[in-house]
Design an enzyme around this catalytic site. Structure first.
Site, PDB file in Angstrom:
ATOM      1  N   ARG A  29       0.820  -1.225   0.000  1.00 19.42           N
ATOM      2  CA  ARG A  29       0.000   0.000   0.000  1.00 19.42           C
ATOM      3  C   ARG A  29       0.848   1.268   0.000  1.00 19.42           C
ATOM      4  O   ARG A  29       0.481   2.267   0.611  1.00 19.42           O
ATOM      5  CB  ARG A  29      -0.916   0.066   1.216  1.00 19.42           C
ATOM      6  CG  ARG A  29      -2.083  -0.856   1.193  1.00 19.42           C
ATOM      7  CD  ARG A  29      -3.235  -0.295   0.358  1.00 19.42           C
ATOM      8  NE  ARG A  29      -4.235  -1.340   0.189  1.00 19.42           N
ATOM      9  CZ  ARG A  29      -5.276  -1.502   0.999  1.00 19.42           C
ATOM     10  NH1 ARG A  29      -5.505  -0.642   1.942  1.00 19.42           N
ATOM     11  NH2 ARG A  29      -6.101  -2.494   0.812  1.00 19.42           N
ATOM     12  N   ARG A  33      -3.613   6.638   0.501  1.00 20.18           N
ATOM     13  CA  ARG A  33      -4.184   7.876   1.053  1.00 20.18           C
ATOM     14  C   ARG A  33      -3.263   8.683   1.957  1.00 20.18           C
ATOM     15  O   ARG A  33      -3.551   9.823   2.247  1.00 20.18           O
ATOM     16  CB  ARG A  33      -5.474   7.539   1.798  1.00 20.18           C
ATOM     17  CG  ARG A  33      -6.602   7.186   0.845  1.00 20.18           C
ATOM     18  CD  ARG A  33      -7.790   6.645   1.590  1.00 20.18           C
ATOM     19  NE  ARG A  33      -7.408   5.406   2.247  1.00 20.18           N
ATOM     20  CZ  ARG A  33      -8.277   4.522   2.722  1.00 20.18           C
ATOM     21  NH1 ARG A  33      -9.563   4.753   2.641  1.00 20.18           N
ATOM     22  NH2 ARG A  33      -7.856   3.414   3.292  1.00 20.18           N
ATOM     23  N   ARG A  42      -7.442  11.444  -6.072  1.00 14.54           N
ATOM     24  CA  ARG A  42      -8.674  10.794  -5.605  1.00 14.54           C
ATOM     25  C   ARG A  42      -9.825  11.770  -5.377  1.00 14.54           C
ATOM     26  O   ARG A  42     -10.981  11.365  -5.341  1.00 14.54           O
ATOM     27  CB  ARG A  42      -8.379   9.993  -4.336  1.00 14.54           C
ATOM     28  CG  ARG A  42      -7.840   8.613  -4.613  1.00 14.54           C
ATOM     29  CD  ARG A  42      -8.934   7.636  -5.076  1.00 14.54           C
ATOM     30  NE  ARG A  42      -9.728   7.136  -3.947  1.00 14.54           N
ATOM     31  CZ  ARG A  42     -10.973   7.463  -3.689  1.00 14.54           C
ATOM     32  NH1 ARG A  42     -11.611   8.308  -4.477  1.00 14.54           N
ATOM     33  NH2 ARG A  42     -11.605   6.958  -2.652  1.00 14.54           N
ATOM     34  N   ASP A  78      -6.485  -3.299  -7.535  1.00 17.23           N
ATOM     35  CA  ASP A  78      -7.010  -3.925  -6.322  1.00 17.23           C
ATOM     36  C   ASP A  78      -7.225  -5.404  -6.578  1.00 17.23           C
ATOM     37  O   ASP A  78      -7.534  -5.805  -7.701  1.00 17.23           O
ATOM     38  CB  ASP A  78      -8.326  -3.279  -5.887  1.00 17.23           C
ATOM     39  CG  ASP A  78      -8.634  -3.604  -4.437  1.00 17.23           C
ATOM     40  OD1 ASP A  78      -8.188  -2.855  -3.546  1.00 17.23           O
ATOM     41  OD2 ASP A  78      -9.297  -4.639  -4.180  1.00 17.23           O
ATOM     42  N   TYR A 152     -14.364 -12.111   0.243  1.00 12.17           N
ATOM     43  CA  TYR A 152     -15.044 -10.869  -0.164  1.00 12.17           C
ATOM     44  C   TYR A 152     -16.231 -11.157  -1.066  1.00 12.17           C
ATOM     45  O   TYR A 152     -17.223 -10.436  -1.048  1.00 12.17           O
ATOM     46  CB  TYR A 152     -14.061  -9.915  -0.853  1.00 12.17           C
ATOM     47  CG  TYR A 152     -13.100  -9.272   0.121  1.00 12.17           C
ATOM     48  CD1 TYR A 152     -13.533  -8.240   0.961  1.00 12.17           C
ATOM     49  CD2 TYR A 152     -11.787  -9.705   0.235  1.00 12.17           C
ATOM     50  CE1 TYR A 152     -12.663  -7.662   1.873  1.00 12.17           C
ATOM     51  CE2 TYR A 152     -10.910  -9.131   1.145  1.00 12.17           C
ATOM     52  CZ  TYR A 152     -11.355  -8.106   1.961  1.00 12.17           C
ATOM     53  OH  TYR A 152     -10.508  -7.539   2.875  1.00 12.17           O
TER      54      TYR A 152
HETATM   55  O1  CP3 Z   1       0.027  -1.822  -2.429  1.00 13.83           O
HETATM   56  C1  CP3 Z   1      -0.246  -0.929  -3.239  1.00 13.83           C
HETATM   57  O2  CP3 Z   1       0.114   0.260  -3.098  1.00 13.83           O
HETATM   58  C2  CP3 Z   1      -0.957  -1.338  -4.516  1.00 13.83           C
HETATM   59  C3  CP3 Z   1      -2.365  -1.214  -4.524  1.00 13.83           C
HETATM   60  C4  CP3 Z   1      -3.239  -2.113  -3.676  1.00 13.83           C
HETATM   61  C5  CP3 Z   1      -4.499  -1.683  -3.195  1.00 13.83           C
HETATM   62  N1  CP3 Z   1      -5.126  -2.752  -2.639  1.00 13.83           N
HETATM   63  C6  CP3 Z   1      -5.008  -0.322  -3.334  1.00 13.83           C
HETATM   64  C7  CP3 Z   1      -6.118   0.121  -2.476  1.00 13.83           C
HETATM   65  C8  CP3 Z   1      -3.101  -3.455  -3.315  1.00 13.83           C
HETATM   66  C9  CP3 Z   1      -1.915  -4.380  -3.519  1.00 13.83           C
HETATM   67  C10 CP3 Z   1      -4.320  -3.849  -2.679  1.00 13.83           C
HETATM   68  C11 CP3 Z   1      -4.576  -5.222  -2.217  1.00 13.83           C
HETATM   69  C12 CP3 Z   1      -5.792  -5.486  -1.440  1.00 13.83           C
HETATM   70  N2  CP3 Z   1      -7.046  -4.955  -1.647  1.00 13.83           N
HETATM   71  C13 CP3 Z   1      -5.896  -6.443  -0.408  1.00 13.83           C
HETATM   72  C14 CP3 Z   1      -4.776  -7.336   0.070  1.00 13.83           C
HETATM   73  C15 CP3 Z   1      -3.820  -6.608   0.924  1.00 13.83           C
HETATM   74  C16 CP3 Z   1      -4.368  -6.144   2.233  1.00 13.83           C
HETATM   75  O3  CP3 Z   1      -4.447  -4.918   2.411  1.00 13.83           O
HETATM   76  O4  CP3 Z   1      -4.655  -6.995   3.066  1.00 13.83           O
HETATM   77  C17 CP3 Z   1      -7.202  -6.431   0.052  1.00 13.83           C
HETATM   78  C18 CP3 Z   1      -7.768  -7.272   1.175  1.00 13.83           C
HETATM   79  C19 CP3 Z   1      -7.933  -5.502  -0.743  1.00 13.83           C
HETATM   80  C20 CP3 Z   1      -9.369  -5.167  -0.667  1.00 13.83           C
HETATM   81  C21 CP3 Z   1      -9.546  -3.765  -0.281  1.00 13.83           C
HETATM   82  N3  CP3 Z   1      -9.371  -2.691  -1.120  1.00 13.83           N
HETATM   83  C22 CP3 Z   1      -9.926  -3.256   0.984  1.00 13.83           C
HETATM   84  C23 CP3 Z   1     -10.192  -4.097   2.203  1.00 13.83           C
HETATM   85  C24 CP3 Z   1      -9.980  -1.862   0.861  1.00 13.83           C
HETATM   86  C25 CP3 Z   1     -10.408  -0.875   1.898  1.00 13.83           C
HETATM   87  C26 CP3 Z   1      -9.348  -0.699   2.909  1.00 13.83           C
HETATM   88  C27 CP3 Z   1      -9.057   0.742   3.139  1.00 13.83           C
HETATM   89  O5  CP3 Z   1      -7.860   1.036   3.334  1.00 13.83           O
HETATM   90  O6  CP3 Z   1      -9.967   1.548   3.143  1.00 13.83           O
HETATM   91  C28 CP3 Z   1      -9.600  -1.515  -0.446  1.00 13.83           C
HETATM   92  C29 CP3 Z   1      -9.476  -0.164  -1.001  1.00 13.83           C
HETATM   93  C30 CP3 Z   1      -8.106   0.223  -1.452  1.00 13.83           C
HETATM   94  N4  CP3 Z   1      -7.274  -0.576  -2.179  1.00 13.83           N
HETATM   95  C31 CP3 Z   1      -7.474   1.493  -1.250  1.00 13.83           C
HETATM   96  C32 CP3 Z   1      -6.240   1.427  -1.894  1.00 13.83           C
HETATM   97  C33 CP3 Z   1      -5.219   2.530  -2.030  1.00 13.83           C
HETATM   98  C34 CP3 Z   1      -8.094   2.694  -0.554  1.00 13.83           C
HETATM   99  C35 CP3 Z   1      -9.003   3.294  -1.592  1.00 13.83           C
HETATM  100  C36 CP3 Z   1      -9.168   4.765  -1.527  1.00 13.83           C
HETATM  101  O7  CP3 Z   1      -8.372   5.500  -2.129  1.00 13.83           O
HETATM  102  O8  CP3 Z   1     -10.146   5.190  -0.918  1.00 13.83           O
END
Ligand code: CP3
Length: 345
Positions: A29, A33, A42, A78, A152
């Protein structure tokens, strides 16, 4: 000791357990944000829209590299994007919401459609990021593990401790096995498309594997993970498997056929190295919350992590999970610099 390795070569060698000048470093990540330049984009563009715009996705992927000089660029996307293209009504508010979950065997037919098409924007973003970076910086592609994808997909909003999927696995194991089999093909197709687009390293995220007892992991999540990995080409980029809260599954994770196991902060890195031996390299594992500590404390923690990491076959420095939203940028910089040995005394 080899000198002046490129980040790409350093990453490759660390994953395969070959000699390096220092461990490579990136953060899960790392594009997100906590970065003002990410928030700025965003404000104008929704999250899924951002994932589906190759130019913007490439741009956001490059932001942390520009700012911190990390050794790998993880492509912005994602793990749920492929599912959104397969008939799942997916939204992020900000966590994932699935309006039409796969609740029983009859719903499996809904997972029709082309994975390659669903993640075509991600593949295009990989190509653009690689063009911008040149040959010296690796681009990391990724997919969700079958168990985590199934978690999910099988309910609207994830229940605490994954009650829904774990109960379903006792009540209707045959259905869960079919669901996982489908998810294993989706994960493998996602990774294969990213290999073709030029991904230099791959990571599979099994964020929810840790809720399972070892015997249940082997039967469900682990079995499906092994299927995913077996479906990749024999000649493939180095592969990392991440599992959260899965210290009790370490030996199983090390036997899946991946090159690297990525562990979270609850497992001692030195103990993990002893347990997996030379079978795999390790990635991790600083507590993401530690990046909010004073910088000298971050440096001390990194130094401790690197010392323990030397016991592993190879070590990729990272956090134990993704960067938290309110992480100070200077904490991320201190982390990266401490690994890269450029920290000021
Ligand atoms: O790592 C990186 O920078 C690359 C991008 C990336 C995202 N999600 C961007 C993202 C990666 C590799 C993921 C993987 C992901 N997505 C996982 C596995 C890793 C982990 O975190 O356990 C999972 C379970 C998801 C599903 C997911 N997507 C969730 C649970 C959420 C919400 C969590 C939160 O932080 O609010 C997301 C949204 C998400 N994916 C964001 C980002 C940058 C936040 C979105 C936003 O900008 O509002």
């Amino acid at each position: 000791m080899p000198e002046a390795l490129s980040s790409r070569e350093r990453m490759r060698r660390a994953c395969l357990g070959e000699r390096v000048d220092r461990p490579p470093v990136w953060l899960m990540r790392q594009a997100g944000r906590y970065l003002p330049e990410y928030r700025e984009i965003r404000q104008r563009v929704g999250f899924l829209e951002l994932c589906r715009d190759p130019d913007l996705a490439a741009e956001v992927s490059l932001q942390p590299h520009r700012r911190f000089g990390v050794d790998a660029v993880v492509i912005f996307s994602d793990i749920l994007l492929p599912l959104a293209g397969l008939g799942l009504a997916l939204d992020f508010r900000p966590g994932p919401i699935v309006e039409n979950p796969i609740a029983g065997p009859a719903d499996l037919a809904r997972l029709e459609g082309s994975v390659a098409e669903a993640i075509a924007p991600t593949c295009e973003a990989i190509r653009r990021a690689k063009r911008a970076l040149g040959p010296d910086v690796p681009v990391l592609g990724f997919a969700g593990a079958p168990w985590t994808l199934a978690a999910y997909a099988s309910e609207t909003r994830l229940s605490r401790d994954l009650d829904r999927l774990t109960s379903l696995a006792w009540r209707e194991p045959a259905f869960v096995e079919r669901l996982l089999e489908r998810m294993a093909t989706i994960a493998a197709e996602t990774l294969r498309a990213q290999i073709e687009a030029g991904a230099d390293v791959l990571q599979i995220f099994d964020t929810w594997a840790g809720v399972l007892a070892p015997s249940r992991f082997r039967r469900f999540a682990g079995h499906a993970l092994a299927q995913t990995i077996a479906a990749l080409p024999r000649e493939r980029p180095p592969l990392v498997v991440y599992a959260r809260g899965a210290g009790h599954l370490l030996e199983d994770l090390a036997r899946l056929g991946a090159d690297v196991v990525s562990i979270d902060w609850r497992t001692d890195l030195g103990d993990a190295a002893e347990r997996v031996g030379v079978r795999v390299s390790l990635q991790g594992n600083l507590d993401p919350a530690a990046l909010g500590a004073p910088e000298d404390e971050i440096r001390a923690e990194v130094s401790r992590m690197l010392d323990l990491g030397r016991k592993a076959r190879g070590h990729v420095a990272n956090l134990g999970h993704g960067v938290l939203q309110h992480t100070p940028i200077d904490g991320v910089r201190a982390f990266v610099e401490a690994v890269q040995g450029t920290a000021r005394a």
